[in-house]
Design a protein around this motif. Sequence first.
Motif, PDB file in Angstrom:
ATOM      1  N   LEU A  28       0.878  -1.398   0.020  1.00 54.06           N
ATOM      2  CA  LEU A  28      -0.064   0.211   0.094  1.00 54.06           C
ATOM      3  C   LEU A  28       0.815   1.175  -0.184  1.00 54.06           C
ATOM      4  CD1 LEU A  28      -2.843  -0.911   2.372  1.00 54.06           C
ATOM      5  CD2 LEU A  28      -2.962  -0.930  -0.053  1.00 54.06           C
ATOM      6  N   ILE A  29       1.930   1.156   0.520  1.00 55.24           N
ATOM      7  CA  ILE A  29       2.906   2.478   0.593  1.00 55.24           C
ATOM      8  C   ILE A  29       3.403   2.725  -0.730  1.00 55.24           C
ATOM      9  CG2 ILE A  29       5.202   3.158   1.342  1.00 55.24           C
ATOM     10  CD1 ILE A  29       4.691   2.254   4.204  1.00 55.24           C
ATOM     11  N   ASN A  30       3.454   1.766  -1.420  1.00 60.05           N
ATOM     12  CA  ASN A  30       4.186   1.661  -2.821  1.00 60.05           C
ATOM     13  C   ASN A  30       3.097   2.316  -3.891  1.00 60.05           C
ATOM     14  OD1 ASN A  30       6.146   1.207  -4.630  1.00 60.05           O
ATOM     15  ND2 ASN A  30       5.854  -0.788  -4.936  1.00 60.05           N
ATOM     16  N   GLY A  31       1.803   2.597  -3.424  1.00 58.29           N
ATOM     17  CA  GLY A  31       0.839   3.233  -4.071  1.00 58.29           C
ATOM     18  C   GLY A  31       0.014   2.241  -5.108  1.00 58.29           C
ATOM     19  N   GLU A  32       0.092   0.962  -4.977  1.00 62.76           N
ATOM     20  CA  GLU A  32      -0.481  -0.144  -5.753  1.00 62.76           C
ATOM     21  C   GLU A  32      -1.743  -0.486  -5.264  1.00 62.76           C
ATOM     22  OE1 GLU A  32       2.086  -3.200  -6.898  1.00 62.76           O
ATOM     23  OE2 GLU A  32       4.010  -2.221  -6.792  1.00 62.76           O
ATOM     24  N   ASN A  33      -2.607  -0.937  -6.367  1.00 63.27           N
ATOM     25  CA  ASN A  33      -3.748  -1.493  -6.083  1.00 63.27           C
ATOM     26  C   ASN A  33      -3.411  -2.956  -5.177  1.00 63.27           C
ATOM     27  OD1 ASN A  33      -6.459  -2.527  -5.708  1.00 63.27           O
ATOM     28  ND2 ASN A  33      -6.783  -2.339  -8.058  1.00 63.27           N
ATOM     29  N   LEU A  34      -4.192  -3.334  -4.240  1.00 61.44           N
ATOM     30  CA  LEU A  34      -3.987  -4.544  -3.353  1.00 61.44           C
ATOM     31  C   LEU A  34      -3.988  -5.697  -4.390  1.00 61.44           C
ATOM     32  CD1 LEU A  34      -2.758  -5.557  -0.772  1.00 61.44           C
ATOM     33  CD2 LEU A  34      -5.181  -5.443   0.002  1.00 61.44           C
ATOM     34  N   VAL A  35      -5.263  -5.714  -5.005  1.00 59.38           N
ATOM     35  CA  VAL A  35      -5.649  -6.968  -5.748  1.00 59.38           C
ATOM     36  C   VAL A  35      -4.335  -6.949  -6.810  1.00 59.38           C
ATOM     37  CG1 VAL A  35      -7.161  -7.908  -7.557  1.00 59.38           C
ATOM     38  CG2 VAL A  35      -8.072  -6.691  -5.157  1.00 59.38           C
ATOM     39  N   LYS A  36      -3.990  -6.078  -7.748  1.00 55.09           N
ATOM     40  CA  LYS A  36      -3.030  -6.044  -8.721  1.00 55.09           C
ATOM     41  C   LYS A  36      -1.767  -6.429  -8.160  1.00 55.09           C
ATOM     42  CE  LYS A  36      -0.758  -3.112 -12.207  1.00 55.09           C
ATOM     43  NZ  LYS A  36      -0.085  -1.718 -12.073  1.00 55.09           N
ATOM     44  N   ALA A  37      -1.581  -6.022  -6.873  1.00 53.48           N
ATOM     45  CA  ALA A  37      -0.187  -6.021  -6.435  1.00 53.48           C
ATOM     46  C   ALA A  37      -0.108  -7.727  -5.974  1.00 53.48           C
ATOM     47  CB  ALA A  37       0.197  -5.125  -5.295  1.00 53.48           C
ATOM     48  N   LEU A  38      -1.323  -8.197  -5.350  1.00 54.00           N
ATOM     49  CA  LEU A  38      -1.312  -9.359  -5.107  1.00 54.00           C
ATOM     50  C   LEU A  38      -0.924 -10.524  -6.361  1.00 54.00           C
ATOM     51  CD1 LEU A  38      -4.137  -9.633  -2.697  1.00 54.00           C
ATOM     52  CD2 LEU A  38      -1.657 -10.022  -2.281  1.00 54.00           C
TER      53      LEU A  38
END
Length: 121
Positions: A28-38
């Motif tokens: 989340l600190i990286n600014g990404e969407n959680l689903v996309k990052a997963l």
Amino acid sequence: MSTVRRFFCLFVTFDLLFTCLFWIICILINGENLVKALEEEVEHYSIKTSIFDIVMTAAIRFTVLLLFYALLHINHWWLVALTTAGSCAFLIAKTLLYTWQTENSRPFEVISPNIISYCLG
């Protein structure tokens, strides 16, 4: 189950939950969407770009230690030494193999979960 054994099982559970929480915070600190990052870190896993393996290391340590200490009531210290040595060796290798110079990479991403795993593991 003794008080010490129960505390140890809670500590191992806390290690897993805290490592998972720290991994999510880093995403989340990286600014990404959680689903996309997963999807990116789990489905397209690479030891050089993903920090999901730090969570999996904690999950394996959790599973092995709870299996032997909570369910099988092993009383010897060798299993803790083995899982700690294995986790530390993997985390050192992870730190050395991680690609630090990508545009989305920040040292906080890898260093923080690694430090947490070293301290709790």
